[in-house]
Design an enzyme around this catalytic site. Structure first.
Site: not given
Length: 600
Positions: A386-387, A390, A393
Protein backbone atom coordinates in the site's frame (compact mmCIF):
# COMPACT_ATOMS: atom_id res chain seq x y z
CA UNK A 1 8.53 -1.80 25.81
CA UNK A 2 10.24 -1.07 22.50
CA UNK A 3 13.88 0.04 22.60
CA UNK A 4 15.36 3.27 21.27
CA UNK A 5 16.88 3.42 17.79
CA UNK A 6 20.46 2.52 18.71
CA UNK A 7 19.76 -1.22 18.37
CA UNK A 8 18.38 -0.94 14.81
CA UNK A 9 20.42 -2.17 11.84
CA UNK A 10 21.13 0.80 9.57
CA UNK A 11 19.61 -0.89 6.50
CA UNK A 12 16.22 -0.97 8.27
CA UNK A 13 16.23 2.81 8.89
CA UNK A 14 15.51 5.60 6.43
CA UNK A 15 18.38 7.82 5.33
CA UNK A 16 17.34 11.41 6.01
CA UNK A 17 20.88 12.68 5.28
CA UNK A 18 19.75 12.63 1.63
CA UNK A 19 17.49 15.59 2.56
CA UNK A 20 19.90 17.54 4.81
CA UNK A 21 23.33 16.07 5.59
CA UNK A 22 23.25 17.35 9.18
CA UNK A 23 20.93 19.08 11.64
CA UNK A 24 23.22 22.14 11.41
CA UNK A 25 22.55 22.50 7.68
CA UNK A 26 18.81 22.32 8.41
CA UNK A 27 19.14 25.03 11.08
CA UNK A 28 21.02 27.25 8.62
CA UNK A 29 18.13 26.80 6.17
CA UNK A 30 15.73 27.84 8.93
CA UNK A 31 17.50 31.19 9.22
CA UNK A 32 17.74 31.57 5.44
CA UNK A 33 14.05 30.84 4.90
CA UNK A 34 12.97 33.37 7.52
CA UNK A 35 15.11 36.05 5.85
CA UNK A 36 13.79 35.11 2.38
CA UNK A 37 10.19 35.33 3.63
CA UNK A 38 10.87 38.76 5.15
CA UNK A 39 12.28 39.88 1.79
CA UNK A 40 9.18 38.53 0.01
CA UNK A 41 6.92 40.98 1.84
CA UNK A 42 7.75 43.59 -0.80
CA UNK A 43 5.69 41.65 -3.37
CA UNK A 44 2.37 42.61 -1.80
CA UNK A 45 0.45 45.05 -3.97
CA UNK A 46 2.61 44.39 -7.05
CA UNK A 47 1.41 41.04 -8.41
CA UNK A 48 -0.30 42.57 -11.44
CA UNK A 49 2.10 45.45 -12.13
CA UNK A 50 2.95 43.64 -15.37
CA UNK A 51 3.04 40.21 -16.97
CA UNK A 52 6.68 39.89 -15.89
CA UNK A 53 5.77 40.84 -12.34
CA UNK A 54 3.13 38.08 -12.22
CA UNK A 55 5.69 35.56 -13.44
CA UNK A 56 8.48 36.73 -11.11
CA UNK A 57 6.31 36.77 -7.99
CA UNK A 58 4.74 33.39 -8.86
CA UNK A 59 8.24 31.97 -9.45
CA UNK A 60 9.38 33.34 -6.08
CA UNK A 61 6.34 31.89 -4.30
CA UNK A 62 6.88 28.46 -5.89
CA UNK A 63 10.63 28.44 -5.15
CA UNK A 64 10.03 29.27 -1.49
CA UNK A 65 7.27 26.66 -1.17
CA UNK A 66 9.57 24.06 -2.70
CA UNK A 67 12.31 24.82 -0.17
CA UNK A 68 9.85 24.89 2.73
CA UNK A 69 8.37 21.48 1.84
CA UNK A 70 11.83 19.88 1.88
CA UNK A 71 12.67 21.71 5.11
CA UNK A 72 9.40 20.56 6.71
CA UNK A 73 9.80 16.91 5.68
CA UNK A 74 13.18 16.60 7.40
CA UNK A 75 11.87 18.10 10.65
CA UNK A 76 8.65 16.07 10.76
CA UNK A 77 10.41 12.78 9.94
CA UNK A 78 13.16 13.33 12.52
CA UNK A 79 10.37 14.01 14.99
CA UNK A 80 8.51 10.84 13.93
CA UNK A 81 11.61 8.69 14.59
CA UNK A 82 11.23 9.43 18.31
CA UNK A 83 8.48 11.84 19.34
CA UNK A 84 9.94 12.12 22.85
CA UNK A 85 13.13 13.93 21.73
CA UNK A 86 12.84 17.63 22.66
CA UNK A 87 15.23 18.78 19.92
CA UNK A 88 13.05 17.35 17.15
CA UNK A 89 9.85 18.53 18.83
CA UNK A 90 11.38 21.98 18.46
CA UNK A 91 12.38 21.32 14.82
CA UNK A 92 8.81 20.26 14.05
CA UNK A 93 7.40 23.39 15.71
CA UNK A 94 9.86 25.62 13.81
CA UNK A 95 8.94 24.00 10.50
CA UNK A 96 5.24 24.56 11.22
CA UNK A 97 5.94 28.22 12.06
CA UNK A 98 7.75 28.70 8.72
CA UNK A 99 4.73 27.26 6.89
CA UNK A 100 2.47 29.69 8.77
CA UNK A 101 4.74 32.63 7.95
CA UNK A 102 4.71 31.67 4.25
CA UNK A 103 0.88 31.63 4.28
CA UNK A 104 0.80 35.04 5.93
CA UNK A 105 3.38 36.62 3.56
CA UNK A 106 1.58 35.36 0.43
CA UNK A 107 -1.99 35.92 1.70
CA UNK A 108 -2.21 38.78 -0.80
CA UNK A 109 -1.69 36.51 -3.81
CA UNK A 110 -5.17 35.12 -4.46
CA UNK A 111 -7.18 38.32 -3.85
CA UNK A 112 -4.81 40.31 -6.07
CA UNK A 113 -4.88 37.66 -8.79
CA UNK A 114 -8.67 37.72 -8.86
CA UNK A 115 -8.60 41.30 -10.18
CA UNK A 116 -7.39 39.87 -13.51
CA UNK A 117 -9.83 39.24 -16.32
CA UNK A 118 -9.40 36.21 -18.59
CA UNK A 119 -8.59 38.57 -21.47
CA UNK A 120 -5.80 40.28 -19.49
CA UNK A 121 -4.39 36.90 -18.52
CA UNK A 122 -4.23 35.76 -22.15
CA UNK A 123 -2.34 38.97 -22.98
CA UNK A 124 0.07 38.30 -20.11
CA UNK A 125 0.86 34.81 -21.46
CA UNK A 126 2.03 36.42 -24.71
CA UNK A 127 4.07 39.09 -22.91
CA UNK A 128 6.05 37.07 -20.35
CA UNK A 129 8.14 34.10 -21.49
CA UNK A 130 7.59 31.09 -19.22
CA UNK A 131 4.34 32.30 -17.66
CA UNK A 132 2.51 29.64 -19.65
CA UNK A 133 3.90 27.02 -17.21
CA UNK A 134 1.28 28.17 -14.71
CA UNK A 135 -1.64 28.07 -17.15
CA UNK A 136 -3.45 25.16 -15.44
CA UNK A 137 -2.91 26.64 -11.96
CA UNK A 138 -4.29 29.99 -13.12
CA UNK A 139 -7.22 28.26 -14.84
CA UNK A 140 -8.12 26.58 -11.54
CA UNK A 141 -7.93 29.91 -9.71
CA UNK A 142 -10.14 31.60 -12.33
CA UNK A 143 -12.79 28.90 -11.88
CA UNK A 144 -13.05 29.84 -8.20
CA UNK A 145 -13.45 33.54 -9.01
CA UNK A 146 -17.23 33.57 -8.63
CA UNK A 147 -16.80 32.28 -5.07
CA UNK A 148 -14.06 34.65 -3.90
CA UNK A 149 -15.47 37.56 -1.90
CA UNK A 150 -14.31 41.13 -1.49
CA UNK A 151 -11.05 41.74 0.37
CA UNK A 152 -12.93 42.91 3.47
CA UNK A 153 -15.27 39.91 3.43
CA UNK A 154 -12.36 37.51 2.91
CA UNK A 155 -10.55 39.07 5.89
CA UNK A 156 -13.67 38.61 8.03
CA UNK A 157 -13.97 34.92 7.08
CA UNK A 158 -10.25 34.36 7.61
CA UNK A 159 -10.43 36.06 10.99
CA UNK A 160 -13.25 33.76 12.04
CA UNK A 161 -11.41 30.57 11.05
CA UNK A 162 -10.61 29.63 14.66
CA UNK A 163 -14.26 30.08 15.59
CA UNK A 164 -15.34 28.01 12.59
CA UNK A 165 -13.02 25.21 13.69
CA UNK A 166 -14.09 25.19 17.31
CA UNK A 167 -16.84 22.54 16.95
CA UNK A 168 -14.35 20.05 15.52
CA UNK A 169 -11.78 20.94 18.18
CA UNK A 170 -14.37 20.55 20.94
CA UNK A 171 -15.33 17.12 19.56
CA UNK A 172 -11.66 16.12 19.45
CA UNK A 173 -10.94 17.20 23.03
CA UNK A 174 -14.11 15.57 24.35
CA UNK A 175 -13.55 12.36 22.40
CA UNK A 176 -9.79 11.95 22.92
CA UNK A 177 -9.03 13.63 26.23
CA UNK A 178 -12.10 13.94 28.44
CA UNK A 179 -14.31 10.96 27.78
CA UNK A 180 -13.70 7.82 29.87
CA UNK A 181 -14.99 4.38 29.00
CA UNK A 182 -15.82 1.58 31.47
CA UNK A 183 -13.63 -1.39 32.33
CA UNK A 184 -14.37 -4.55 30.35
CA UNK A 185 -13.12 -8.18 30.20
CA UNK A 186 -10.20 -8.65 27.77
CA UNK A 187 -10.85 -12.35 27.11
CA UNK A 188 -7.61 -13.34 28.87
CA UNK A 189 -8.98 -13.33 32.40
CA UNK A 190 -8.25 -9.65 33.10
CA UNK A 191 -10.40 -6.53 33.19
CA UNK A 192 -9.08 -3.53 31.24
CA UNK A 193 -10.19 0.04 30.62
CA UNK A 194 -11.88 0.34 27.23
CA UNK A 195 -10.17 2.88 24.94
CA UNK A 196 -10.37 3.96 21.30
CA UNK A 197 -7.06 2.17 20.83
CA UNK A 198 -8.14 -1.27 22.07
CA UNK A 199 -11.78 -1.22 20.92
CA UNK A 200 -11.20 -2.77 17.49
CA UNK A 201 -9.02 -5.57 18.88
CA UNK A 202 -11.82 -6.35 21.36
CA UNK A 203 -14.32 -6.35 18.47
CA UNK A 204 -12.07 -8.91 16.73
CA UNK A 205 -11.98 -11.17 19.81
CA UNK A 206 -13.14 -14.75 19.22
CA UNK A 207 -15.14 -14.66 22.49
CA UNK A 208 -18.57 -13.27 21.68
CA UNK A 209 -19.21 -12.15 25.25
CA UNK A 210 -16.03 -10.04 25.17
CA UNK A 211 -17.24 -8.40 21.94
CA UNK A 212 -20.72 -7.75 23.33
CA UNK A 213 -19.48 -6.19 26.57
CA UNK A 214 -16.98 -3.93 24.80
CA UNK A 215 -19.59 -2.87 22.22
CA UNK A 216 -22.26 -2.05 24.81
CA UNK A 217 -19.73 -0.27 27.04
CA UNK A 218 -18.57 1.88 24.12
CA UNK A 219 -22.02 2.91 22.91
CA UNK A 220 -23.67 3.31 26.28
CA UNK A 221 -20.97 5.92 26.97
CA UNK A 222 -21.89 7.74 23.74
CA UNK A 223 -25.56 7.43 24.70
CA UNK A 224 -24.75 9.26 27.92
CA UNK A 225 -23.14 12.18 26.02
CA UNK A 226 -25.34 12.06 22.91
CA UNK A 227 -26.76 15.59 23.35
CA UNK A 228 -23.28 17.16 23.58
CA UNK A 229 -22.04 15.26 20.52
CA UNK A 230 -25.19 16.26 18.63
CA UNK A 231 -24.48 19.90 19.42
CA UNK A 232 -20.86 19.78 18.23
CA UNK A 233 -21.88 17.99 15.02
CA UNK A 234 -24.79 20.34 14.38
CA UNK A 235 -22.52 23.37 14.87
CA UNK A 236 -19.97 21.92 12.45
CA UNK A 237 -22.65 21.31 9.82
CA UNK A 238 -23.93 24.87 10.28
CA UNK A 239 -20.41 26.20 9.67
CA UNK A 240 -20.16 24.25 6.40
CA UNK A 241 -23.57 25.45 5.26
CA UNK A 242 -22.86 29.06 6.27
CA UNK A 243 -19.52 29.19 4.43
CA UNK A 244 -21.06 27.60 1.32
CA UNK A 245 -23.86 30.17 1.30
CA UNK A 246 -21.42 33.05 1.90
CA UNK A 247 -19.38 31.92 -1.10
CA UNK A 248 -22.46 31.58 -3.31
CA UNK A 249 -22.53 27.78 -3.58
CA UNK A 250 -25.87 25.97 -3.74
CA UNK A 251 -24.84 23.56 -0.97
CA UNK A 252 -22.01 22.59 1.35
CA UNK A 253 -21.44 19.51 -0.80
CA UNK A 254 -20.96 21.56 -3.95
CA UNK A 255 -18.51 23.82 -2.08
CA UNK A 256 -16.50 20.91 -0.70
CA UNK A 257 -16.27 18.96 -3.97
CA UNK A 258 -15.46 22.02 -6.06
CA UNK A 259 -12.18 22.41 -4.15
CA UNK A 260 -10.98 19.33 -6.05
CA UNK A 261 -13.02 20.09 -9.19
CA UNK A 262 -15.06 16.94 -8.63
CA UNK A 263 -18.62 17.16 -10.05
CA UNK A 264 -21.42 16.17 -7.67
CA UNK A 265 -22.54 13.42 -10.05
CA UNK A 266 -19.55 11.36 -8.80
CA UNK A 267 -21.06 11.38 -5.29
CA UNK A 268 -24.59 10.57 -6.44
CA UNK A 269 -23.37 7.80 -8.76
CA UNK A 270 -21.48 6.18 -5.88
CA UNK A 271 -24.47 6.18 -3.50
CA UNK A 272 -26.88 4.93 -6.19
CA UNK A 273 -24.52 2.12 -7.21
CA UNK A 274 -23.95 0.99 -3.61
CA UNK A 275 -27.72 0.96 -3.00
CA UNK A 276 -28.17 -1.24 -6.06
CA UNK A 277 -25.60 -3.72 -4.76
CA UNK A 278 -26.66 -3.85 -1.09
CA UNK A 279 -28.03 -7.40 -1.59
CA UNK A 280 -24.36 -8.48 -1.95
CA UNK A 281 -23.57 -7.07 1.49
CA UNK A 282 -26.64 -8.80 2.92
CA UNK A 283 -25.38 -12.07 1.41
CA UNK A 284 -21.97 -11.56 3.01
CA UNK A 285 -23.58 -10.78 6.37
CA UNK A 286 -25.65 -13.96 6.07
CA UNK A 287 -22.51 -15.99 5.26
CA UNK A 288 -20.71 -14.46 8.25
CA UNK A 289 -23.62 -15.55 10.45
CA UNK A 290 -23.36 -19.10 9.08
CA UNK A 291 -19.57 -19.30 9.54
CA UNK A 292 -19.77 -18.00 13.11
CA UNK A 293 -22.58 -20.45 13.83
CA UNK A 294 -24.95 -17.81 15.21
CA UNK A 295 -28.75 -17.76 15.29
CA UNK A 296 -28.81 -13.94 15.41
CA UNK A 297 -25.84 -11.97 14.11
CA UNK A 298 -25.36 -8.60 15.83
CA UNK A 299 -23.35 -5.55 14.78
CA UNK A 300 -20.66 -6.52 17.30
CA UNK A 301 -20.09 -9.70 15.27
CA UNK A 302 -19.06 -7.80 12.13
CA UNK A 303 -15.34 -7.49 12.87
CA UNK A 304 -14.21 -10.81 14.30
CA UNK A 305 -12.03 -12.65 11.74
CA UNK A 306 -13.65 -15.67 10.15
CA UNK A 307 -10.37 -17.45 9.47
CA UNK A 308 -8.27 -19.38 11.98
CA UNK A 309 -5.26 -19.27 9.62
CA UNK A 310 -2.52 -16.74 10.39
CA UNK A 311 -0.17 -16.05 7.48
CA UNK A 312 3.26 -14.84 8.59
CA UNK A 313 5.92 -12.95 6.59
CA UNK A 314 9.22 -11.63 7.89
CA UNK A 315 10.10 -8.15 6.60
CA UNK A 316 12.69 -9.53 4.17
CA UNK A 317 10.21 -12.13 2.88
CA UNK A 318 7.66 -9.33 2.44
CA UNK A 319 10.14 -7.26 0.39
CA UNK A 320 10.76 -10.24 -1.89
CA UNK A 321 7.03 -10.92 -2.29
CA UNK A 322 6.25 -7.24 -2.94
CA UNK A 323 8.95 -6.98 -5.61
CA UNK A 324 7.62 -10.14 -7.26
CA UNK A 325 4.01 -8.90 -7.23
CA UNK A 326 4.76 -5.34 -8.40
CA UNK A 327 6.98 -6.49 -11.27
CA UNK A 328 3.73 -6.70 -13.25
CA UNK A 329 4.01 -2.95 -13.97
CA UNK A 330 7.20 -3.40 -16.01
CA UNK A 331 10.93 -2.79 -15.71
CA UNK A 332 10.90 0.90 -14.85
CA UNK A 333 8.37 0.53 -12.03
CA UNK A 334 10.24 -2.53 -10.73
CA UNK A 335 13.53 -0.59 -10.73
CA UNK A 336 11.96 2.21 -8.69
CA UNK A 337 10.54 -0.29 -6.19
CA UNK A 338 13.94 -1.95 -5.87
CA UNK A 339 15.57 1.42 -5.23
CA UNK A 340 13.03 2.21 -2.51
CA UNK A 341 13.61 -1.19 -0.87
CA UNK A 342 17.44 -1.11 -1.03
CA UNK A 343 18.40 2.59 -0.77
CA UNK A 344 16.96 3.21 2.71
CA UNK A 345 13.68 4.89 1.82
CA UNK A 346 11.93 2.90 4.59
CA UNK A 347 12.02 3.17 8.38
CA UNK A 348 10.94 -0.35 9.26
CA UNK A 349 10.80 -1.39 12.89
CA UNK A 350 9.01 -0.34 16.06
CA UNK A 351 11.21 1.66 18.44
CA UNK A 352 10.77 3.75 21.56
CA UNK A 353 8.79 6.96 20.92
CA UNK A 354 8.35 6.26 17.20
CA UNK A 355 5.17 7.52 15.60
CA UNK A 356 2.60 4.74 15.29
CA UNK A 357 0.98 3.51 12.09
CA UNK A 358 2.39 3.79 8.59
CA UNK A 359 2.67 6.43 5.87
CA UNK A 360 4.43 7.45 2.67
CA UNK A 361 5.85 10.96 2.76
CA UNK A 362 8.41 13.29 1.28
CA UNK A 363 8.66 16.36 -0.90
CA UNK A 364 9.41 17.17 -4.55
CA UNK A 365 13.19 17.14 -3.92
CA UNK A 366 13.37 14.12 -1.57
CA UNK A 367 12.90 10.39 -1.81
CA UNK A 368 9.35 9.16 -1.31
CA UNK A 369 10.08 7.82 2.18
CA UNK A 370 7.94 5.29 4.04
CA UNK A 371 7.39 4.81 7.77
CA UNK A 372 6.33 1.36 8.99
CA UNK A 373 5.99 -0.31 12.39
CA UNK A 374 6.67 -3.82 11.16
CA UNK A 375 4.98 -6.99 12.48
CA UNK A 376 5.33 -10.36 10.71
CA UNK A 377 1.70 -10.53 9.51
CA UNK A 378 -0.30 -10.64 6.27
CA UNK A 379 -1.75 -7.23 7.17
CA UNK A 380 1.76 -5.77 7.29
CA UNK A 381 2.57 -7.19 3.86
CA UNK A 382 -0.53 -5.36 2.60
CA UNK A 383 0.64 -2.20 4.37
CA UNK A 384 4.04 -2.46 2.64
CA UNK A 385 2.55 -2.72 -0.87
CA UNK A 386 0.00 0.00 0.00
CA UNK A 387 2.64 2.53 1.07
CA UNK A 388 4.87 1.50 -1.85
CA UNK A 389 1.94 2.38 -4.14
CA UNK A 390 1.88 5.90 -2.67
CA UNK A 391 5.66 6.20 -2.97
CA UNK A 392 5.70 5.06 -6.61
CA UNK A 393 2.89 7.53 -7.39
CA UNK A 394 5.04 10.27 -5.83
CA UNK A 395 8.18 9.09 -7.61
CA UNK A 396 6.53 9.07 -11.05
CA UNK A 397 4.76 12.39 -10.50
CA UNK A 398 7.89 14.19 -9.31
CA UNK A 399 10.10 12.85 -12.08
CA UNK A 400 7.51 13.56 -14.80
CA UNK A 401 6.09 16.97 -13.79
CA UNK A 402 7.57 20.41 -13.08
CA UNK A 403 7.26 21.50 -9.45
CA UNK A 404 3.91 23.37 -9.79
CA UNK A 405 2.25 20.06 -10.79
CA UNK A 406 4.52 17.69 -8.86
CA UNK A 407 1.90 16.53 -6.37
CA UNK A 408 -1.51 14.89 -6.65
CA UNK A 409 -4.88 15.62 -5.01
CA UNK A 410 -6.31 13.60 -2.12
CA UNK A 411 -9.13 12.50 -4.44
CA UNK A 412 -6.60 10.43 -6.43
CA UNK A 413 -4.12 9.54 -3.69
CA UNK A 414 -5.68 6.32 -2.41
CA UNK A 415 -6.11 4.80 -5.87
CA UNK A 416 -2.43 3.98 -6.47
CA UNK A 417 -1.96 2.46 -3.02
CA UNK A 418 -5.14 0.38 -3.08
CA UNK A 419 -4.47 -0.80 -6.66
CA UNK A 420 -1.28 -2.37 -5.32
CA UNK A 421 -3.23 -4.08 -2.54
CA UNK A 422 -5.69 -5.50 -5.05
CA UNK A 423 -2.89 -6.77 -7.28
CA UNK A 424 -1.39 -8.50 -4.23
CA UNK A 425 -4.75 -10.17 -3.57
CA UNK A 426 -5.03 -11.26 -7.23
CA UNK A 427 -1.50 -12.70 -7.10
CA UNK A 428 -1.96 -14.52 -3.79
CA UNK A 429 -5.22 -16.07 -5.01
CA UNK A 430 -3.52 -17.27 -8.21
CA UNK A 431 -0.66 -18.86 -6.22
CA UNK A 432 -2.43 -20.41 -3.23
CA UNK A 433 -3.31 -24.10 -3.23
CA UNK A 434 -4.38 -24.65 0.37
CA UNK A 435 -8.12 -24.03 0.91
CA UNK A 436 -7.68 -22.63 4.42
CA UNK A 437 -5.12 -20.06 3.23
CA UNK A 438 -7.38 -19.20 0.28
CA UNK A 439 -10.25 -18.73 2.73
CA UNK A 440 -8.10 -16.31 4.82
CA UNK A 441 -7.13 -14.22 1.77
CA UNK A 442 -10.72 -14.02 0.51
CA UNK A 443 -11.97 -13.08 3.99
CA UNK A 444 -9.32 -10.33 4.22
CA UNK A 445 -10.42 -8.92 0.86
CA UNK A 446 -14.18 -9.07 1.49
CA UNK A 447 -13.82 -7.44 4.91
CA UNK A 448 -11.70 -4.66 3.40
CA UNK A 449 -14.31 -4.09 0.68
CA UNK A 450 -17.14 -4.06 3.22
CA UNK A 451 -15.28 -1.68 5.51
CA UNK A 452 -14.35 0.70 2.70
CA UNK A 453 -16.92 0.78 -0.10
CA UNK A 454 -20.06 -0.13 1.86
CA UNK A 455 -19.23 1.45 5.23
CA UNK A 456 -17.69 4.69 3.91
CA UNK A 457 -20.60 5.18 1.51
CA UNK A 458 -22.98 4.73 4.45
CA UNK A 459 -21.03 7.51 6.18
CA UNK A 460 -21.16 9.65 3.03
CA UNK A 461 -24.92 9.22 2.78
CA UNK A 462 -25.39 10.18 6.44
CA UNK A 463 -23.10 13.20 6.06
CA UNK A 464 -24.99 14.47 3.03
CA UNK A 465 -28.37 13.92 4.71
CA UNK A 466 -27.49 15.94 7.82
CA UNK A 467 -26.17 18.87 5.76
CA UNK A 468 -29.34 18.91 3.66
CA UNK A 469 -31.52 18.60 6.77
CA UNK A 470 -29.85 21.59 8.41
CA UNK A 471 -30.09 23.59 5.19
CA UNK A 472 -33.84 22.91 5.17
CA UNK A 473 -34.25 24.07 8.77
CA UNK A 474 -34.24 20.73 10.58
CA UNK A 475 -32.69 20.88 14.05
CA UNK A 476 -30.04 18.16 14.34
CA UNK A 477 -31.05 16.85 17.76
CA UNK A 478 -29.58 13.60 19.03
CA UNK A 479 -32.98 11.98 18.47
CA UNK A 480 -32.99 13.01 14.80
CA UNK A 481 -29.39 11.84 14.30
CA UNK A 482 -30.00 8.54 16.12
CA UNK A 483 -33.08 7.72 14.04
CA UNK A 484 -31.39 8.64 10.76
CA UNK A 485 -28.28 6.59 11.54
CA UNK A 486 -30.23 3.56 12.79
CA UNK A 487 -32.36 3.50 9.62
CA UNK A 488 -29.29 3.75 7.38
CA UNK A 489 -27.49 1.00 9.26
CA UNK A 490 -30.50 -1.30 8.93
CA UNK A 491 -30.69 -0.58 5.19
CA UNK A 492 -26.98 -1.29 4.64
CA UNK A 493 -26.53 -4.43 6.76
CA UNK A 494 -30.03 -5.86 6.71
CA UNK A 495 -29.89 -6.22 10.51
CA UNK A 496 -32.90 -4.98 12.48
CA UNK A 497 -32.33 -1.65 14.26
CA UNK A 498 -34.53 -2.92 17.10
CA UNK A 499 -32.17 -5.87 17.67
CA UNK A 500 -29.11 -3.59 17.45
CA UNK A 501 -30.25 -0.59 19.45
CA UNK A 502 -26.77 0.65 20.41
CA UNK A 503 -25.64 1.19 16.80
CA UNK A 504 -27.83 4.32 16.61
CA UNK A 505 -25.11 6.16 18.59
CA UNK A 506 -22.23 5.25 16.27
CA UNK A 507 -22.40 8.60 14.41
CA UNK A 508 -21.20 10.30 17.62
CA UNK A 509 -17.77 8.64 17.54
CA UNK A 510 -16.88 9.14 13.86
CA UNK A 511 -14.32 11.99 13.51
CA UNK A 512 -14.68 11.97 9.71
CA UNK A 513 -18.06 13.71 10.01
CA UNK A 514 -16.04 16.83 10.90
CA UNK A 515 -13.88 16.57 7.74
CA UNK A 516 -16.34 18.14 5.28
CA UNK A 517 -17.33 15.61 2.61
CA UNK A 518 -14.12 13.60 2.77
CA UNK A 519 -15.21 9.98 3.27
CA UNK A 520 -16.76 9.33 -0.16
CA UNK A 521 -13.21 9.43 -1.60
CA UNK A 522 -12.30 6.25 0.29
CA UNK A 523 -15.10 4.45 -1.54
CA UNK A 524 -14.46 5.88 -5.02
CA UNK A 525 -10.73 5.26 -4.64
CA UNK A 526 -11.17 1.65 -3.51
CA UNK A 527 -13.63 0.92 -6.32
CA UNK A 528 -11.35 2.49 -8.96
CA UNK A 529 -8.45 0.44 -7.57
CA UNK A 530 -10.48 -2.79 -7.89
CA UNK A 531 -11.30 -1.90 -11.48
CA UNK A 532 -7.70 -1.03 -12.36
CA UNK A 533 -6.11 -4.04 -10.64
CA UNK A 534 -8.35 -6.40 -12.59
CA UNK A 535 -7.30 -4.75 -15.87
CA UNK A 536 -3.61 -4.68 -14.98
CA UNK A 537 -3.55 -8.38 -14.05
CA UNK A 538 -5.85 -9.63 -16.81
CA UNK A 539 -5.63 -6.89 -19.46
CA UNK A 540 -3.15 -5.72 -22.07
CA UNK A 541 0.14 -3.81 -22.05
CA UNK A 542 -1.88 -0.74 -23.04
CA UNK A 543 -3.82 -1.00 -19.75
CA UNK A 544 -0.52 -0.94 -17.83
CA UNK A 545 0.82 1.96 -19.89
CA UNK A 546 -2.35 3.99 -19.26
CA UNK A 547 -2.02 3.34 -15.55
CA UNK A 548 1.57 4.61 -15.56
CA UNK A 549 0.38 7.72 -17.42
CA UNK A 550 -2.00 8.36 -14.53
CA UNK A 551 0.86 8.01 -12.04
CA UNK A 552 2.92 10.53 -14.05
CA UNK A 553 0.17 13.16 -14.39
CA UNK A 554 0.33 14.67 -10.88
CA UNK A 555 -1.89 17.75 -10.73
CA UNK A 556 -1.23 18.82 -14.33
CA UNK A 557 -4.92 18.31 -15.13
CA UNK A 558 -8.24 18.08 -13.28
CA UNK A 559 -8.57 14.90 -11.13
CA UNK A 560 -11.29 13.29 -13.25
CA UNK A 561 -9.25 13.86 -16.41
CA UNK A 562 -6.16 12.37 -14.74
CA UNK A 563 -7.88 9.16 -13.67
CA UNK A 564 -9.53 8.95 -17.09
CA UNK A 565 -5.98 8.52 -18.47
CA UNK A 566 -5.96 5.15 -16.67
CA UNK A 567 -9.34 4.24 -18.20
CA UNK A 568 -11.71 5.08 -15.33
CA UNK A 569 -14.74 7.32 -15.90
CA UNK A 570 -15.83 8.31 -12.40
CA UNK A 571 -19.02 9.95 -13.62
CA UNK A 572 -20.33 6.57 -14.84
CA UNK A 573 -21.22 3.43 -12.90
CA UNK A 574 -18.92 1.19 -14.99
CA UNK A 575 -15.97 1.22 -12.58
CA UNK A 576 -18.30 0.64 -9.62
CA UNK A 577 -20.14 -2.21 -11.36
CA UNK A 578 -16.77 -3.81 -12.16
CA UNK A 579 -15.70 -3.55 -8.50
CA UNK A 580 -18.94 -5.17 -7.31
CA UNK A 581 -18.43 -7.93 -9.90
CA UNK A 582 -15.07 -8.74 -8.28
CA UNK A 583 -16.68 -8.67 -4.82
CA UNK A 584 -19.42 -11.05 -5.95
CA UNK A 585 -16.95 -13.40 -7.65
CA UNK A 586 -14.90 -13.64 -4.46
CA UNK A 587 -18.01 -13.94 -2.30
CA UNK A 588 -19.11 -16.93 -4.40
CA UNK A 589 -15.64 -18.45 -3.91
CA UNK A 590 -15.93 -18.00 -0.16
CA UNK A 591 -19.42 -19.52 -0.16
CA UNK A 592 -18.06 -22.55 -2.04
CA UNK A 593 -15.19 -22.94 0.43
CA UNK A 594 -17.65 -22.77 3.33
CA UNK A 595 -19.76 -25.46 1.67
CA UNK A 596 -16.58 -27.62 1.53
CA UNK A 597 -15.86 -26.92 5.21
CA UNK A 598 -12.58 -25.04 4.53
CA UNK A 599 -13.31 -22.66 7.38
CA UNK A 600 -13.45 -25.40 10.00
Amino acid sequence: MSENRSHLEEKYTWDLTTIFPTDEVWEAEYEALNLALDDARVYQGHLLDSAQSLKDITDAQMDLMRRIEKFYVYASMKHDEDTTVAKYQEFDAKATSVYAKFSEVFAFYEPEFMALTQEQLETYYAEATGLDLYRHNFERLMQQKAHVLSKAEEELLAGASEIFGSAGETFSILDNADIRFPFVPDGKGDVIELTHGNYISLMENKDREVRREAYEAMYSTYEQFQHTYAKTLQTNVKVHNFKAKARKYSSAREAALSANFVPEVVYDTLVASVHKHLPLLHRYVKLRKEILGLDDLKMYDMYTPLSETDLAFTYDEALEKAEQVLAIFGEDYAARVHEAFTQRWIDVHVSKGKRSGAYSGGAYDTNAFMLLNWQDTLDNLYTLVHETGHSMHSSYTRSSQPYPYGDYPIFLAEIASTTNENILTETLLQEVEDDKVRFAILNNYLDGFRGTIFRQTQFAEFEDAIHKADQEGQVLTSEFLNDLYADLNEKYYGLSKDDNEFIQYEWARIPHFYYNYYVFQYSTGFAAANFLAERIVNGTQEDKDKYLDYLKAGSSDYPLNVIAKAGVDMTSTDYLDAAFDVFEKRLIELEELVAKGAHL
